[in-house]
Design a protein around this motif. Structure first.
Motif, PDB file in Angstrom:
ATOM      1  N   ASN A  21       0.865  -1.170   0.000  1.00 17.44           N
ATOM      2  CA  ASN A  21       0.000   0.000   0.000  1.00 17.44           C
ATOM      3  C   ASN A  21       0.909   1.229   0.000  1.00 17.44           C
ATOM      4  OD1 ASN A  21      -1.838   2.024   0.426  1.00 17.44           O
ATOM      5  ND2 ASN A  21      -2.964   0.942   2.043  1.00 17.44           N
ATOM      6  N   LEU A 152      -4.342  -4.220   4.012  1.00 12.26           N
ATOM      7  CA  LEU A 152      -4.885  -4.260   2.650  1.00 12.26           C
ATOM      8  C   LEU A 152      -4.910  -5.697   2.124  1.00 12.26           C
ATOM      9  CD1 LEU A 152      -6.035  -2.637   0.315  1.00 12.26           C
ATOM     10  CD2 LEU A 152      -3.683  -2.247  -0.484  1.00 12.26           C
ATOM     11  N   LYS A 155      -7.888  -7.326   3.618  1.00  9.80           N
ATOM     12  CA  LYS A 155      -9.106  -6.822   2.964  1.00  9.80           C
ATOM     13  C   LYS A 155      -9.315  -7.494   1.609  1.00  9.80           C
ATOM     14  CE  LYS A 155     -11.181  -2.615   1.162  1.00  9.80           C
ATOM     15  NZ  LYS A 155     -10.932  -1.250   0.741  1.00  9.80           N
ATOM     16  N   GLU A 156      -8.234  -7.659   0.857  1.00  9.01           N
ATOM     17  CA  GLU A 156      -8.315  -8.251  -0.484  1.00  9.01           C
ATOM     18  C   GLU A 156      -8.141  -9.773  -0.466  1.00  9.01           C
ATOM     19  OE1 GLU A 156      -9.153  -6.519  -3.183  1.00  9.01           O
ATOM     20  OE2 GLU A 156      -9.284  -4.716  -1.935  1.00  9.01           O
TER      21      GLU A 156
END
Length: 193
Positions: A21, A152, A155-156
């Motif tokens: 990120n 992240l 989340k993904e």
């Protein structure tokens, strides 16, 4: 741990989620730490070959360090690493207008100016490879600067080994990576992941 050929892979590489990120970290892995990135002996020549291509991208301070000690040095543990500027930035680190750092070598590669992507240790990060003679160990390196990448990745739902597919293939080959995928799928079926 699982073993594929002469490579032992930590479960964390299969279990942990990760997705860089850059907006959050600004490329901190290239500028934090106590030494440069680990470099294999056969990569030193590649780093020296790419130097004229990227020279103008480098900061004056980085050029001065390279002129003085070269593209690599030996760290306090005796490992070969990229030279660093002011005990911080890798000499190949550059910054964009947003303050994000990037690798001058990777930028040149993406522009078709070199066939060398960047040192494999950089390409593989957050994986670190340990060399123990008869076998190699693939481990997930936890570091606070990558906290946003962990979030992240969760989340993904992107496991580390999938995020790093390209560099893992670069390091160990496509057949090896296919075996890793098969092992991960089997472990999922058995409820280990």
């Amino acid at each position: 741990m699982i073993q594929i050929g002469d490579v032992v892979v930590s479960f964390d590489v299969l279990r942990e989620k990760f997705l860089c990120n850059l907006d959050a970290c600004k490329g901190a892995c290239c500028i934090e730490g106590d030494a440069g990135a680990p470099v294999a002996l056969d990569e030193v020549e590649k780093l020296e070959e790419v130097l004229p291509v990227i020279w103008d991208e480098l900061s004056p301070e980085a050029r001065e360090v390279i002129d003085r000690q070269g593209v690599v040095c030996t760290d306090c543990e005796g490992d070969l690493v990229t030279s660093i500027v002011n005990n911080k930035d890798c000499v190949f680190t550059c910054y964009d207008e947003r303050g994000c750092c990037y690798c001058a070598i990777e930028k040149a590669f993406r522009a078709g100016k070199t066939d060398f992507y960047k040192p494999i240790s950089c390409h593989l990060y957050p994986i670190r490879i340990g060399d123990f003679g008869r076998y190699k160990a693939v481990n997930f390196h936890r570091w606070n600067v990558c906290k946003a990448a962990l979030l992240l990745g969760q989340k993904e739902n992107l496991p580390v080994y999938k995020f790093l597919r390209e560099p893992l293939i670069r390091k160990f080959g496509e057949d090896w990576y296919r075996e890793l995928e098969i092992a991960a799928e089997e472990m999922k079926k058995q409820g280990w992941l």
